[in-house]
Motif scaffolding. Structure first.
Motif, PDB file in Angstrom:
ATOM      1  N   ALA A   1     -14.990  -3.732   1.179  1.00 47.43           N
ATOM      2  CA  ALA A   1     -15.482  -3.692   2.557  1.00 47.43           C
ATOM      3  C   ALA A   1     -14.335  -3.949   3.543  1.00 47.43           C
ATOM      4  O   ALA A   1     -14.279  -3.320   4.585  1.00 47.43           O
ATOM      5  N   ASP A   2     -13.443  -4.866   3.185  1.00 49.37           N
ATOM      6  CA  ASP A   2     -12.312  -5.153   4.069  1.00 49.37           C
ATOM      7  C   ASP A   2     -11.400  -3.937   4.193  1.00 49.37           C
ATOM      8  O   ASP A   2     -10.921  -3.632   5.279  1.00 49.37           O
ATOM      9  N   LEU A   3     -11.173  -3.235   3.089  1.00 53.31           N
ATOM     10  CA  LEU A   3     -10.339  -2.031   3.123  1.00 53.31           C
ATOM     11  C   LEU A   3     -10.964  -0.979   4.038  1.00 53.31           C
ATOM     12  O   LEU A   3     -10.261  -0.353   4.835  1.00 53.31           O
ATOM     13  N   VAL A   4     -12.266  -0.813   3.956  1.00 54.06           N
ATOM     14  CA  VAL A   4     -12.954   0.173   4.793  1.00 54.06           C
ATOM     15  C   VAL A   4     -12.804  -0.204   6.264  1.00 54.06           C
ATOM     16  O   VAL A   4     -12.500   0.651   7.105  1.00 54.06           O
ATOM     17  N   PHE A   5     -12.981  -1.482   6.594  1.00 52.73           N
ATOM     18  CA  PHE A   5     -12.817  -1.896   7.990  1.00 52.73           C
ATOM     19  C   PHE A   5     -11.383  -1.672   8.464  1.00 52.73           C
ATOM     20  O   PHE A   5     -11.153  -1.141   9.553  1.00 52.73           O
ATOM     21  N   ARG A   6     -10.410  -2.052   7.643  1.00 50.32           N
ATOM     22  CA  ARG A   6      -9.006  -1.870   8.032  1.00 50.32           C
ATOM     23  C   ARG A   6      -8.657  -0.393   8.175  1.00 50.32           C
ATOM     24  O   ARG A   6      -7.905  -0.012   9.069  1.00 50.32           O
ATOM     25  N   ALA A   7      -9.212   0.438   7.288  1.00 49.68           N
ATOM     26  CA  ALA A   7      -8.978   1.880   7.390  1.00 49.68           C
ATOM     27  C   ALA A   7      -9.579   2.417   8.684  1.00 49.68           C
ATOM     28  O   ALA A   7      -8.966   3.243   9.371  1.00 49.68           O
ATOM     29  N   GLY A   8     -10.758   1.935   9.040  1.00 47.61           N
ATOM     30  CA  GLY A   8     -11.374   2.348  10.300  1.00 47.61           C
ATOM     31  C   GLY A   8     -10.539   1.934  11.496  1.00 47.61           C
ATOM     32  O   GLY A   8     -10.343   2.709  12.439  1.00 47.61           O
ATOM     33  N   ALA A   9     -10.020   0.720  11.452  1.00 48.91           N
ATOM     34  CA  ALA A   9      -9.178   0.229  12.547  1.00 48.91           C
ATOM     35  C   ALA A   9      -7.904   1.072  12.660  1.00 48.91           C
ATOM     36  O   ALA A   9      -7.455   1.386  13.771  1.00 48.91           O
TER      37      ALA A   9
ATOM     38  N   ASP B   1      -6.711   3.282  15.796  1.00 47.48           N
ATOM     39  CA  ASP B   1      -5.395   3.037  16.388  1.00 47.48           C
ATOM     40  C   ASP B   1      -4.578   4.328  16.497  1.00 47.48           C
ATOM     41  O   ASP B   1      -3.928   4.581  17.507  1.00 47.48           O
ATOM     42  N   ARG B   2      -4.623   5.151  15.460  1.00 50.10           N
ATOM     43  CA  ARG B   2      -3.833   6.382  15.429  1.00 50.10           C
ATOM     44  C   ARG B   2      -4.534   7.553  16.111  1.00 50.10           C
ATOM     45  O   ARG B   2      -3.903   8.559  16.422  1.00 50.10           O
ATOM     46  N   GLY B   3      -5.847   7.453  16.279  1.00 52.85           N
ATOM     47  CA  GLY B   3      -6.589   8.513  16.958  1.00 52.85           C
ATOM     48  C   GLY B   3      -6.759   9.777  16.139  1.00 52.85           C
ATOM     49  O   GLY B   3      -6.985  10.854  16.686  1.00 52.85           O
ATOM     50  N   ARG B   4      -6.653   9.642  14.818  1.00 57.22           N
ATOM     51  CA  ARG B   4      -6.854  10.807  13.962  1.00 57.22           C
ATOM     52  C   ARG B   4      -7.382  10.367  12.606  1.00 57.22           C
ATOM     53  O   ARG B   4      -7.170   9.228  12.179  1.00 57.22           O
ATOM     54  N   VAL B   5      -8.069  11.294  11.953  1.00 53.83           N
ATOM     55  CA  VAL B   5      -8.640  11.050  10.632  1.00 53.83           C
ATOM     56  C   VAL B   5      -7.865  11.902   9.637  1.00 53.83           C
ATOM     57  O   VAL B   5      -7.844  13.126   9.763  1.00 53.83           O
ATOM     58  N   ALA B   6      -7.216  11.265   8.678  1.00 52.75           N
ATOM     59  CA  ALA B   6      -6.439  12.024   7.694  1.00 52.75           C
ATOM     60  C   ALA B   6      -6.375  11.272   6.372  1.00 52.75           C
ATOM     61  O   ALA B   6      -6.093  10.072   6.344  1.00 52.75           O
ATOM     62  N   VAL B   7      -6.652  12.004   5.304  1.00 51.61           N
ATOM     63  CA  VAL B   7      -6.539  11.438   3.964  1.00 51.61           C
ATOM     64  C   VAL B   7      -5.117  10.921   3.750  1.00 51.61           C
ATOM     65  O   VAL B   7      -4.918   9.816   3.237  1.00 51.61           O
ATOM     66  N   SER B   8      -4.133  11.705   4.160  1.00 57.45           N
ATOM     67  CA  SER B   8      -2.741  11.318   3.940  1.00 57.45           C
ATOM     68  C   SER B   8      -2.381  10.015   4.648  1.00 57.45           C
ATOM     69  O   SER B   8      -1.579   9.230   4.142  1.00 57.45           O
ATOM     70  N   LEU B   9      -2.977   9.778   5.794  1.00 51.39           N
ATOM     71  CA  LEU B   9      -2.737   8.533   6.522  1.00 51.39           C
ATOM     72  C   LEU B   9      -3.193   7.336   5.688  1.00 51.39           C
ATOM     73  O   LEU B   9      -2.468   6.347   5.547  1.00 51.39           O
ATOM     74  N   LEU B  10      -4.371   7.444   5.110  1.00 54.00           N
ATOM     75  CA  LEU B  10      -4.887   6.357   4.277  1.00 54.00           C
ATOM     76  C   LEU B  10      -4.081   6.218   2.994  1.00 54.00           C
ATOM     77  O   LEU B  10      -3.826   5.094   2.543  1.00 54.00           O
ATOM     78  N   GLN B  11      -3.666   7.331   2.424  1.00 57.65           N
ATOM     79  CA  GLN B  11      -2.858   7.279   1.205  1.00 57.65           C
ATOM     80  C   GLN B  11      -1.552   6.534   1.448  1.00 57.65           C
ATOM     81  O   GLN B  11      -1.162   5.681   0.646  1.00 57.65           O
ATOM     82  N   ARG B  12      -0.885   6.856   2.528  1.00 53.68           N
ATOM     83  CA  ARG B  12       0.410   6.216   2.825  1.00 53.68           C
ATOM     84  C   ARG B  12       0.235   4.745   3.186  1.00 53.68           C
ATOM     85  O   ARG B  12       0.950   3.883   2.680  1.00 53.68           O
ATOM     86  N   GLU B  13      -0.682   4.464   4.079  1.00 49.79           N
ATOM     87  CA  GLU B  13      -0.825   3.100   4.612  1.00 49.79           C
ATOM     88  C   GLU B  13      -1.346   2.110   3.566  1.00 49.79           C
ATOM     89  O   GLU B  13      -0.910   0.963   3.526  1.00 49.79           O
ATOM     90  N   PHE B  14      -2.286   2.559   2.739  1.00 42.96           N
ATOM     91  CA  PHE B  14      -2.932   1.642   1.799  1.00 42.96           C
ATOM     92  C   PHE B  14      -2.596   1.934   0.335  1.00 42.96           C
ATOM     93  O   PHE B  14      -3.173   1.332  -0.562  1.00 42.96           O
TER      94      PHE B  14
END
Length: 72
Positions: free
Chosen positions: A1-9, A13-26
């Motif tokens: 649940a914490d990962l989902v909230f942080r991913a949403g934040a 913050d970045r103003g875009r939805v991208a699988v690659s963004l989540l892959q890199r950041e997390f």
């Protein structure tokens, strides 16, 4: 649940939805990142995947924070 909230934040913050963004950041693999996006869609933060088009961001940062507080 914490990962989902942080991913949403992060998406807000970045103003875009991208699988690659989540892959890199997390450091998620593709399947994990898409599962997080599915959860964000279920929680109302992002719109559905529509074949290569950008997903809409449906909540403000304040609304996303309120949602987290409400769900505990």
């Amino acid at each position: 649940a914490d990962l989902v909230f942080r991913a949403g934040a992060l998406i807000l913050d970045r103003g875009r939805v991208a699988v690659s963004l989540l892959q890199r950041e997390f450091r998620l693999d593709f399947d994990q990142a898409t599962a997080v996006l599915d959860q964000l869609q279920e929680q109302g933060l992002i719109g559905p995947y529509v074949g290569g088009q950008r997903r809409d961001i449906l909540l403000s940062p304040e609304e996303w924070q309120e949602k987290r507080v409400a769900t505990g």
